[in-house]
Design a protein around this motif. Structure first.
Motif, PDB file in Angstrom:
ATOM      1  N   HIS A  96       0.837  -1.196   0.000  1.00 29.93           N
ATOM      2  CA  HIS A  96       0.000   0.000   0.000  1.00 29.93           C
ATOM      3  C   HIS A  96       0.879   1.256   0.000  1.00 29.93           C
ATOM      4  CE1 HIS A  96      -3.203   2.658   0.514  1.00 29.93           C
ATOM      5  NE2 HIS A  96      -3.855   2.109   1.520  1.00 29.93           N
ATOM      6  N   TYR A 150      -0.422   4.492   1.891  1.00 32.63           N
ATOM      7  CA  TYR A 150      -0.754   4.382   3.315  1.00 32.63           C
ATOM      8  C   TYR A 150      -0.417   5.651   4.092  1.00 32.63           C
ATOM      9  CZ  TYR A 150      -1.738   1.957   7.660  1.00 32.63           C
ATOM     10  OH  TYR A 150      -2.301   1.581   8.857  1.00 32.63           O
ATOM     11  N   GLU A 157     -11.204  -0.095  -1.436  1.00 33.36           N
ATOM     12  CA  GLU A 157     -10.980  -1.467  -1.918  1.00 33.36           C
ATOM     13  C   GLU A 157     -12.087  -1.888  -2.871  1.00 33.36           C
ATOM     14  OE1 GLU A 157     -11.197  -5.646  -2.479  1.00 33.36           O
ATOM     15  OE2 GLU A 157     -12.742  -4.440  -1.467  1.00 33.36           O
ATOM     16  N   VAL A 196      -9.881  -0.840  -6.064  1.00 26.69           N
ATOM     17  CA  VAL A 196      -8.889  -1.926  -6.093  1.00 26.69           C
ATOM     18  C   VAL A 196      -9.476  -3.219  -6.643  1.00 26.69           C
ATOM     19  CG1 VAL A 196      -7.356  -3.358  -4.682  1.00 26.69           C
ATOM     20  CG2 VAL A 196      -7.561  -0.921  -4.206  1.00 26.69           C
ATOM     21  N   THR A 227      -2.795   2.559  -5.599  1.00 30.60           N
ATOM     22  CA  THR A 227      -2.578   3.030  -4.231  1.00 30.60           C
ATOM     23  C   THR A 227      -1.874   4.390  -4.230  1.00 30.60           C
ATOM     24  OG1 THR A 227      -0.434   1.883  -3.952  1.00 30.60           O
ATOM     25  CG2 THR A 227      -2.435   0.657  -3.398  1.00 30.60           C
ATOM     26  N   TRP A 230      -8.706  -4.052   4.292  1.00 34.00           N
ATOM     27  CA  TRP A 230      -8.458  -2.669   3.871  1.00 34.00           C
ATOM     28  C   TRP A 230      -9.060  -1.703   4.885  1.00 34.00           C
ATOM     29  CZ3 TRP A 230      -6.093   0.048  -0.152  1.00 34.00           C
ATOM     30  CH2 TRP A 230      -5.400  -0.741  -1.077  1.00 34.00           C
TER      31      TRP A 230
END
Length: 289
Positions: free
Chosen positions: A34, A37, A78, A82, A97, A191
């Motif tokens: 990730h 993040y 997510e 994603v 990401t 997630w």
């Protein structure tokens, strides 16, 4: 002075470690690195600030609300961004990401620009003196929070059925789906969980680093270095890597040059990838051909 440097290094390393821990949990449960993040960490800190300082909620309620919001944001990312590309090349998911990071940072800049905000300390008490070492209550909270999270997730993955199922869903998703495991649901939940960890980390760290939209970008590379140093997917390795990098930064910055503090994480990544690509606690993967 040496003892104070060690203490400061452990506090700084705990900041790296708690961020690396969230990234490691996601990698271990979904196989995704990730790169956005740091922005979730920033968003969690800003959420606490908004709920506590703007809305006027009590700190505990503001913290719980921020964690809940970040969990929902993580799950939404997510599900919407994603999941449609998760079976594509790894670089595609990685770039998504990164796009998340720019999106969240852009939202923060839209409302606050480059303004630096002050987050009040969680516990406002005088510094604590241990011999020649000076520590603040916030320092101790950061260290305690880091240790509590790593113990909780170690027990979760090692001792609970749900944790083992999540690892199975990550390692062999097709096989896990065949035996009835809801792999997409597990991934979405994780997630959300790691986004919630980001909110916890942001709450602990923001009183020390101050609040600004790019606060997560600087710490992300340090956390990534900690993951690389400790070994990808290893919870203890992420924490150990963060602590060692924080400690080495403080010692090298004082005894050699302060310039090393800013570049040390990059040096760690380069050296580890060349000399010890699996990290100090990582395991070699055997591939049948």
């Amino acid at each position: 002075m040496f003892a104070q440097l060690v203490a400061s290094g452990l506090v700084q390393g705990s900041i790296y470690a708690v961020i690396a821990l969230g990234m490691t949990v996601l990698f271990r449960s979904t196989g995704v690195v990730h790169f956005g993040y740091g922005a979730f960490f920033m968003a969690g800190a800003f959420a606490v600030y908004v709920f506590s300082q703007v809305v006027g909620m009590a700190f505990v309620l503001a913290f719980l609300a921020a964690v809940a919001v970040l969990v929902l944001v993580g799950m939404a990312f997510e599900r919407v961004l994603v999941r449609p590309i998760v079976h594509g090349p790894h670089v595609t998911v990685a770039m998504m990401t990164v796009a998340m990071s720019y999106l969240l940072t852009g939202v923060a800049r839209f409302f606050w620009g480059q303004e630096v905000l002050r987050m009040p300390p969680i516990v406002d008490v005088p510094p604590i003196f241990v011999g020649s070492i000076v520590l603040t209550a916030q320092d101790l909270l950061i260290i305690a929070g880091c240790m509590a999270l790593v113990v909780a997730f170690f027990l979760f993955f090692a001792r609970t059925k749900l944790g083992k199922l999540m690892q199975a869903a990550s390692q062999v998703p097709r096989g896990a789906a065949l035996v009835g495991i809801n792999v997409p649901g597990f991934h979405m939940a994780m997630w959300g969980v790691v986004a919630g960890i980001a909110a916890v980390a942001g709450t602990l760290v923001a009183p020390v680093t101050m609040l600004y939209p790019d606060m997560g970008a600087h710490l992300l590379i340090k956390a990534f270095a900690a993951m690389t140093f400790g070994g990808f997917g290893n919870l203890g390795g992420a924490v150990l890597g963060g602590l060692l990098i924080g400690l080495a930064e403080q010692l090298a910055g004082f005894y050699i040059s302060t310039a090393l503090i800013d570049i040390f994480a990059y040096l760690v990544i380069i050296v580890v990838l060349i000399v010890l690509p699996n990290g100090i606690l990582g395991k070699k993967e055997a591939t049948r051909v």
